[in-house]
Motif scaffolding. Structure first.
Motif, short mmCIF file in Angstrom:
data_model
loop_
_atom_site.label_atom_id
_atom_site.label_comp_id
_atom_site.label_asym_id
_atom_site.label_seq_id
_atom_site.Cartn_x
_atom_site.Cartn_y
_atom_site.Cartn_z
N VAL A 16 109.82 32.77 -18.58
CA VAL A 16 111.19 32.37 -18.27
C VAL A 16 111.20 31.95 -16.80
N ALA A 17 111.60 30.73 -16.52
CA ALA A 17 111.63 30.23 -15.15
C ALA A 17 112.92 30.70 -14.49
N ALA A 18 112.81 31.72 -13.68
CA ALA A 18 113.98 32.31 -13.03
C ALA A 18 114.66 31.34 -12.07
N GLY A 21 118.31 27.46 -13.51
CA GLY A 21 119.57 28.03 -13.97
C GLY A 21 119.78 27.93 -15.46
N TYR A 22 119.39 26.80 -16.04
CA TYR A 22 119.60 26.62 -17.48
C TYR A 22 118.77 27.60 -18.30
N GLU A 23 117.58 27.97 -17.81
CA GLU A 23 116.76 28.92 -18.55
C GLU A 23 117.36 30.32 -18.47
N VAL A 24 117.86 30.68 -17.30
CA VAL A 24 118.49 31.99 -17.14
C VAL A 24 119.75 32.05 -18.00
N GLU A 25 120.55 30.99 -17.99
CA GLU A 25 121.76 30.93 -18.81
C GLU A 25 121.43 31.06 -20.30
N TYR A 26 120.41 30.34 -20.75
CA TYR A 26 120.01 30.40 -22.15
C TYR A 26 119.57 31.82 -22.52
N PHE A 27 118.74 32.42 -21.69
CA PHE A 27 118.25 33.77 -21.96
C PHE A 27 119.41 34.76 -22.01
N ALA A 28 120.35 34.64 -21.08
CA ALA A 28 121.51 35.54 -21.04
C ALA A 28 122.37 35.36 -22.29
N ARG A 39 118.95 37.90 -14.48
CA ARG A 39 118.16 37.75 -13.24
C ARG A 39 117.59 39.09 -12.79
N ASP A 40 118.38 40.15 -12.91
CA ASP A 40 117.89 41.49 -12.56
C ASP A 40 116.70 41.87 -13.43
N LEU A 41 116.79 41.59 -14.72
CA LEU A 41 115.68 41.89 -15.62
C LEU A 41 114.43 41.10 -15.23
N ILE A 42 114.61 39.84 -14.90
CA ILE A 42 113.46 39.01 -14.51
C ILE A 42 112.83 39.57 -13.24
N ARG A 43 113.66 40.03 -12.31
CA ARG A 43 113.14 40.62 -11.07
C ARG A 43 112.35 41.90 -11.35
N THR A 44 112.85 42.75 -12.26
CA THR A 44 112.21 44.05 -12.49
C THR A 44 111.05 43.98 -13.48
N VAL A 45 111.21 43.19 -14.54
CA VAL A 45 110.21 43.15 -15.61
C VAL A 45 109.17 42.07 -15.37
N ALA A 50 108.27 37.79 -23.84
CA ALA A 50 108.24 38.87 -24.83
C ALA A 50 108.71 40.18 -24.20
N LYS A 51 108.24 40.47 -23.00
CA LYS A 51 108.66 41.70 -22.31
C LYS A 51 110.15 41.64 -21.96
N LEU A 52 110.61 40.46 -21.56
CA LEU A 52 112.03 40.30 -21.23
C LEU A 52 112.91 40.46 -22.46
N ASP A 53 112.46 39.93 -23.60
CA ASP A 53 113.22 40.09 -24.84
C ASP A 53 113.37 41.57 -25.18
N ASP A 54 112.28 42.33 -25.08
CA ASP A 54 112.33 43.77 -25.36
C ASP A 54 113.26 44.49 -24.39
N ALA A 55 113.15 44.17 -23.11
CA ALA A 55 113.99 44.82 -22.10
C ALA A 55 115.45 44.49 -22.29
N ALA A 56 115.76 43.25 -22.67
CA ALA A 56 117.15 42.86 -22.90
C ALA A 56 117.73 43.59 -24.11
#
Length: 63
Positions: A16-18, A21-28, A39-45, A50-56
């Protein structure tokens, strides 16, 4: 100087390209969280999709 158009690779869908903006919006939107939470998840994870999907999903379950 322009990029070399002969050197084209496949899109990297595993990240996910932090900075995009469009990628962050789509993921959110996909996970029903705010863009700031995404954005907080991307910073921490990190930016591994795949890891971001699990964390979300964990974030949504815990509130």
């Amino acid at each position: 100087m322009a990029d070399d158009k002969t050197k084209q690779g496949a899109a990297d869908r595993t990240r996910v390209a932090a900075g995009e903006g469009y990628e962050v919006e789509y993921f959110a939107r996909k996970h029903g969280i705010s863009p700031d939470a995404a954005r907080d998840l991307i910073r921490t994870v990190g930016n591994d999709r795949a890891k971001l999907d699990d964390a979300a999903e964990k974030l949504k379950r815990t509130g």
